[in-house]
Write a protein that holds these residues in place. Structure first.
Motif, mmCIF file in Angstrom:
data_model
loop_
_atom_site.group_PDB
_atom_site.id
_atom_site.type_symbol
_atom_site.label_atom_id
_atom_site.label_comp_id
_atom_site.label_asym_id
_atom_site.label_seq_id
_atom_site.Cartn_x
_atom_site.Cartn_y
_atom_site.Cartn_z
ATOM 1 N N PHE A 141 0.613 -1.245 0.112
ATOM 2 C CA PHE A 141 0.063 -0.025 -0.029
ATOM 3 C C PHE A 141 0.842 1.385 0.141
ATOM 4 C CE2 PHE A 141 -3.182 -2.913 1.932
ATOM 5 C CZ PHE A 141 -4.139 -2.775 0.596
ATOM 6 N N PHE A 142 1.997 1.161 0.587
ATOM 7 C CA PHE A 142 2.856 2.661 0.753
ATOM 8 C C PHE A 142 4.066 2.286 -0.048
ATOM 9 C CE2 PHE A 142 0.353 2.493 4.388
ATOM 10 C CZ PHE A 142 -0.705 3.476 4.143
ATOM 11 N N GLY A 143 4.504 1.446 -0.886
ATOM 12 C CA GLY A 143 5.544 1.436 -1.666
ATOM 13 C C GLY A 143 5.785 2.563 -2.592
ATOM 14 N N TRP A 144 4.781 2.843 -3.035
ATOM 15 C CA TRP A 144 4.593 4.019 -4.040
ATOM 16 C C TRP A 144 5.083 5.385 -3.563
ATOM 17 C CZ3 TRP A 144 1.839 8.294 -2.583
ATOM 18 C CH2 TRP A 144 1.004 8.326 -1.884
ATOM 19 N N LEU A 145 4.955 5.279 -1.906
ATOM 20 C CA LEU A 145 5.265 6.602 -1.245
ATOM 21 C C LEU A 145 6.850 6.738 -1.108
ATOM 22 C CD1 LEU A 145 4.248 9.022 0.245
ATOM 23 C CD2 LEU A 145 4.301 7.609 2.293
ATOM 24 N N LEU A 146 7.554 5.530 -1.172
ATOM 25 C CA LEU A 146 8.985 5.691 -1.119
ATOM 26 C C LEU A 146 9.595 6.161 -2.448
ATOM 27 C CD1 LEU A 146 11.607 5.035 0.437
ATOM 28 C CD2 LEU A 146 11.524 2.750 -0.497
ATOM 29 N N ALA A 147 9.114 5.733 -3.343
ATOM 30 C CA ALA A 147 9.391 5.988 -4.727
ATOM 31 C C ALA A 147 9.045 7.535 -5.086
ATOM 32 C CB ALA A 147 8.673 5.191 -5.888
ATOM 33 N N PHE A 148 7.934 7.890 -4.477
ATOM 34 C CA PHE A 148 7.463 9.406 -4.774
ATOM 35 C C PHE A 148 8.517 10.227 -4.036
ATOM 36 C CE2 PHE A 148 5.010 12.996 -3.381
ATOM 37 C CZ PHE A 148 4.839 13.580 -4.560
ATOM 38 N N ILE A 149 8.649 10.025 -2.737
ATOM 39 C CA ILE A 149 9.763 10.708 -1.828
ATOM 40 C C ILE A 149 11.184 10.755 -2.670
ATOM 41 C CG2 ILE A 149 10.931 11.036 0.227
ATOM 42 C CD1 ILE A 149 8.346 9.754 1.443
ATOM 43 N N TYR A 150 11.554 9.582 -3.404
ATOM 44 C CA TYR A 150 12.837 9.615 -3.919
ATOM 45 C C TYR A 150 12.856 10.655 -5.132
ATOM 46 C CZ TYR A 150 16.591 7.999 -6.861
ATOM 47 O OH TYR A 150 17.743 7.951 -7.642
ATOM 48 N N SER A 151 11.885 10.788 -5.731
ATOM 49 C CA SER A 151 11.568 11.311 -7.114
ATOM 50 C C SER A 151 11.598 12.842 -6.806
ATOM 51 C CB SER A 151 10.393 10.864 -7.878
ATOM 52 O OG SER A 151 9.201 11.085 -7.417
ATOM 53 N N LEU A 152 11.120 13.306 -5.693
ATOM 54 C CA LEU A 152 10.720 14.923 -5.258
ATOM 55 C C LEU A 152 11.798 15.650 -5.528
ATOM 56 C CD1 LEU A 152 8.616 14.906 -2.155
ATOM 57 C CD2 LEU A 152 7.874 15.539 -4.148
ATOM 58 N N PRO A 153 13.335 15.279 -5.281
ATOM 59 C CA PRO A 153 14.462 16.060 -5.454
ATOM 60 C C PRO A 153 14.514 16.376 -7.302
ATOM 61 C CG PRO A 153 14.950 14.838 -3.738
ATOM 62 C CD PRO A 153 13.712 14.266 -4.371
ATOM 63 N N TRP A 154 14.158 15.203 -7.904
ATOM 64 C CA TRP A 154 14.450 15.260 -9.291
ATOM 65 C C TRP A 154 13.236 16.060 -9.811
ATOM 66 C CZ3 TRP A 154 18.790 14.250 -10.502
ATOM 67 C CH2 TRP A 154 19.546 12.886 -9.896
ATOM 68 N N PHE A 155 12.039 16.148 -9.254
ATOM 69 C CA PHE A 155 11.032 17.124 -9.861
ATOM 70 C C PHE A 155 11.409 18.342 -9.714
ATOM 71 C CE2 PHE A 155 7.726 13.530 -8.912
ATOM 72 C CZ PHE A 155 7.720 13.162 -10.215
ATOM 73 N N GLY A 156 11.910 18.792 -8.448
ATOM 74 C CA GLY A 156 12.653 20.163 -8.307
ATOM 75 C C GLY A 156 13.492 20.650 -9.224
ATOM 76 N N ILE A 157 14.501 19.510 -9.536
ATOM 77 C CA ILE A 157 15.521 20.124 -10.627
ATOM 78 C C ILE A 157 14.859 20.365 -11.897
ATOM 79 C CG2 ILE A 157 17.601 18.888 -11.786
ATOM 80 C CD1 ILE A 157 18.254 17.559 -9.217
ATOM 81 N N TYR A 158 14.002 19.467 -12.413
ATOM 82 C CA TYR A 158 13.183 19.478 -13.619
ATOM 83 C C TYR A 158 12.400 20.831 -13.565
ATOM 84 C CZ TYR A 158 9.677 18.969 -16.999
ATOM 85 O OH TYR A 158 8.942 19.080 -18.294
ATOM 86 N N SER A 159 11.797 21.213 -12.468
ATOM 87 C CA SER A 159 11.056 22.321 -12.531
ATOM 88 C C SER A 159 12.220 23.674 -12.615
ATOM 89 C CB SER A 159 10.535 22.543 -11.235
ATOM 90 O OG SER A 159 9.615 21.720 -10.975
ATOM 91 N N LEU A 160 13.263 23.646 -11.934
ATOM 92 C CA LEU A 160 14.143 24.525 -12.134
ATOM 93 C C LEU A 160 14.886 24.959 -13.582
ATOM 94 C CD1 LEU A 160 16.525 24.415 -8.969
ATOM 95 C CD2 LEU A 160 14.953 26.124 -9.589
#
Length: 71
Positions: free
Chosen positions: A43-62
């Motif tokens: 149920f929460f495995g997706w959350l770990l992947a999402f938390i890992y990808s947050l910095p990459w979303f920030g870099i992409y946004s910049l």
């Protein structure tokens, strides 16, 4: 993809334990205290992947912001 890898790791881990038990070998230490880790993985495995990808979303946004401003 991250959730698929996490869930796959969980499945392969339990398949390995089933193979050990079929060969009458000793299971890994702490197997009986595993608790609800399988349920949490499902149920929460997706959350770990999402938390890992947050910095990459920030870099992409910049990068997108810099490109739109012509930097």
């Amino acid at each position: 993809m991250g959730w698929v890898f996490i869930y796959g790791t969980f499945i392969f881990y339990h398949q390995h334990i089933a193979d050990l038990m079929a060969q009458n070998k000793e299971p890994p230490k702490g197997l009986d205290s595993d608790g609800a880790s399988g349920l949490a993985t499902m149920f929460f495995g997706w959350l770990l992947a999402f938390i890992y990808s947050l910095p990459w979303f920030g870099i992409y946004s910049l990068g997108t912001l810099a490109k739109s401003r012509g930097l």
